[in-house]
Motif scaffolding. Sequence first.
Motif, PDB file in Angstrom:
ATOM      1  N   ALA A 208       0.837  -1.207   0.000  1.00 44.75           N
ATOM      2  CA  ALA A 208       0.000   0.000   0.000  1.00 44.75           C
ATOM      3  C   ALA A 208       0.869   1.253   0.000  1.00 44.75           C
ATOM      4  O   ALA A 208       0.585   2.223  -0.717  1.00 44.75           O
ATOM      5  N   ILE A 209       1.936   1.235   0.780  1.00 47.92           N
ATOM      6  CA  ILE A 209       2.864   2.377   0.824  1.00 47.92           C
ATOM      7  C   ILE A 209       3.495   2.585  -0.551  1.00 47.92           C
ATOM      8  O   ILE A 209       3.577   3.716  -1.055  1.00 47.92           O
ATOM      9  N   LEU A 210       3.938   1.508  -1.180  1.00 47.96           N
ATOM     10  CA  LEU A 210       4.556   1.617  -2.512  1.00 47.96           C
ATOM     11  C   LEU A 210       3.591   2.173  -3.555  1.00 47.96           C
ATOM     12  O   LEU A 210       3.991   2.964  -4.417  1.00 47.96           O
ATOM     13  N   ARG A 211       2.328   1.750  -3.488  1.00 50.27           N
ATOM     14  CA  ARG A 211       1.348   2.288  -4.455  1.00 50.27           C
ATOM     15  C   ARG A 211       1.230   3.801  -4.312  1.00 50.27           C
ATOM     16  O   ARG A 211       1.172   4.534  -5.310  1.00 50.27           O
ATOM     17  N   ILE A 212       1.222   4.306  -3.078  1.00 49.73           N
ATOM     18  CA  ILE A 212       1.120   5.752  -2.840  1.00 49.73           C
ATOM     19  C   ILE A 212       2.388   6.454  -3.311  1.00 49.73           C
ATOM     20  O   ILE A 212       2.329   7.475  -4.006  1.00 49.73           O
ATOM     21  N   LEU A 213       3.554   5.925  -2.946  1.00 50.61           N
ATOM     22  CA  LEU A 213       4.820   6.569  -3.309  1.00 50.61           C
ATOM     23  C   LEU A 213       5.040   6.618  -4.808  1.00 50.61           C
ATOM     24  O   LEU A 213       5.663   7.556  -5.320  1.00 50.61           O
ATOM     25  N   GLN A 214       4.551   5.614  -5.536  1.00 50.21           N
ATOM     26  CA  GLN A 214       4.714   5.630  -6.990  1.00 50.21           C
ATOM     27  C   GLN A 214       3.916   6.750  -7.629  1.00 50.21           C
ATOM     28  O   GLN A 214       4.318   7.292  -8.658  1.00 50.21           O
ATOM     29  N   ARG A 215       2.794   7.092  -7.048  1.00 49.63           N
ATOM     30  CA  ARG A 215       1.997   8.201  -7.593  1.00 49.63           C
ATOM     31  C   ARG A 215       2.619   9.545  -7.226  1.00 49.63           C
ATOM     32  O   ARG A 215       2.616  10.473  -8.031  1.00 49.63           O
ATOM     33  N   ASP A 216       3.122   9.663  -5.970  1.00 52.23           N
ATOM     34  CA  ASP A 216       3.740  10.913  -5.526  1.00 52.23           C
ATOM     35  C   ASP A 216       4.630  10.619  -4.325  1.00 52.23           C
ATOM     36  O   ASP A 216       4.131  10.470  -3.212  1.00 52.23           O
ATOM     37  N   ASN A 217       5.944  10.568  -4.557  1.00 48.37           N
ATOM     38  CA  ASN A 217       6.842  10.221  -3.459  1.00 48.37           C
ATOM     39  C   ASN A 217       7.062  11.367  -2.483  1.00 48.37           C
ATOM     40  O   ASN A 217       7.806  11.229  -1.530  1.00 48.37           O
ATOM     41  N   LYS A 218       6.420  12.489  -2.713  1.00 42.37           N
ATOM     42  CA  LYS A 218       6.465  13.615  -1.783  1.00 42.37           C
ATOM     43  C   LYS A 218       5.270  13.601  -0.821  1.00 42.37           C
ATOM     44  O   LYS A 218       5.116  14.523  -0.023  1.00 42.37           O
ATOM     45  N   THR A 219       4.433  12.570  -0.903  1.00 40.75           N
ATOM     46  CA  THR A 219       3.293  12.468   0.004  1.00 40.75           C
ATOM     47  C   THR A 219       3.818  12.399   1.439  1.00 40.75           C
ATOM     48  O   THR A 219       4.686  11.572   1.737  1.00 40.75           O
ATOM     49  N   PRO A 220       3.324  13.256   2.316  1.00 39.91           N
ATOM     50  CA  PRO A 220       3.808  13.229   3.704  1.00 39.91           C
ATOM     51  C   PRO A 220       3.558  11.864   4.355  1.00 39.91           C
ATOM     52  O   PRO A 220       2.516  11.238   4.135  1.00 39.91           O
ATOM     53  N   GLN A 221       4.531  11.439   5.140  1.00 34.19           N
ATOM     54  CA  GLN A 221       4.417  10.136   5.791  1.00 34.19           C
ATOM     55  C   GLN A 221       3.208  10.078   6.731  1.00 34.19           C
ATOM     56  O   GLN A 221       2.601   9.021   6.890  1.00 34.19           O
ATOM     57  N   ARG A 222       2.848  11.202   7.306  1.00 27.21           N
ATOM     58  CA  ARG A 222       1.647  11.253   8.146  1.00 27.21           C
ATOM     59  C   ARG A 222       0.408  10.890   7.332  1.00 27.21           C
ATOM     60  O   ARG A 222      -0.421  10.086   7.748  1.00 27.21           O
ATOM     61  N   ARG A 223       0.303  11.442   6.101  1.00 27.94           N
ATOM     62  CA  ARG A 223      -0.851  11.157   5.250  1.00 27.94           C
ATOM     63  C   ARG A 223      -0.823   9.701   4.772  1.00 27.94           C
ATOM     64  O   ARG A 223      -1.862   9.056   4.699  1.00 27.94           O
ATOM     65  N   ILE A 224       0.375   9.202   4.451  1.00 24.58           N
ATOM     66  CA  ILE A 224       0.487   7.791   4.063  1.00 24.58           C
ATOM     67  C   ILE A 224       0.011   6.921   5.222  1.00 24.58           C
ATOM     68  O   ILE A 224      -0.769   5.985   5.031  1.00 24.58           O
ATOM     69  N   GLY A 225       0.466   7.246   6.423  1.00 22.67           N
ATOM     70  CA  GLY A 225       0.063   6.485   7.610  1.00 22.67           C
ATOM     71  C   GLY A 225      -1.440   6.482   7.815  1.00 22.67           C
ATOM     72  O   GLY A 225      -2.033   5.443   8.120  1.00 22.67           O
ATOM     73  N   GLU A 226      -2.059   7.639   7.636  1.00 24.76           N
ATOM     74  CA  GLU A 226      -3.527   7.718   7.774  1.00 24.76           C
ATOM     75  C   GLU A 226      -4.215   6.844   6.739  1.00 24.76           C
ATOM     76  O   GLU A 226      -5.212   6.188   7.024  1.00 24.76           O
ATOM     77  N   THR A 227      -3.673   6.827   5.527  1.00 24.42           N
ATOM     78  CA  THR A 227      -4.270   6.061   4.442  1.00 24.42           C
ATOM     79  C   THR A 227      -4.140   4.558   4.658  1.00 24.42           C
ATOM     80  O   THR A 227      -5.076   3.802   4.402  1.00 24.42           O
ATOM     81  N   VAL A 228      -2.973   4.125   5.143  1.00 21.92           N
ATOM     82  CA  VAL A 228      -2.727   2.683   5.291  1.00 21.92           C
ATOM     83  C   VAL A 228      -2.935   2.186   6.716  1.00 21.92           C
ATOM     84  O   VAL A 228      -2.751   1.012   6.996  1.00 21.92           O
TER      85      VAL A 228
END
Length: 161
Positions: free
Chosen positions: A17-37
Amino acid sequence: MNRSITARRTLDSFDRAILRILQRDNKTPQRRIGETVNLSAAAVQRRIAAMVDAGIIARNVAIVDVQAAQMTITSIVEVKMINEHQQTAAAARALFQATPEVQQCYYVTGGISFVLVIVAPDMPAYEALTRRLFNENEAVASFRSLIALDRVKTGSEIVIP
């Protein structure tokens, strides 16, 4: 830097799930990634670092719009070498890797040796590049250029189930 995988790491559903987000935008804040996953930002940071260390995340890059960079010619080129000897292929690989206009290079089977994706600012520049890479290269038996009319889909995102 292109690393080989140094340590085997099995990707779990959070990593994927983290990789899918980073591939779209690797500048996504880790806080937002954490909320998403559904992980803490610290857990996301640790997982990303582990995937970098394992070579799963090979690099972080900026994808530049070719029109904005005034690279208006995109060509897919099939290259047939005079032979498939290791020395011939290695020399071609080195030449293609060292040429910035060569955006992608694949060593392939099926009657041709390499498939390249090349960008150039205009047709005269493209012609000069093909002359240098192919016409004046004694190891190249033939090449065929396919000039793209439209860049329908580009990018480096891979499907991560």
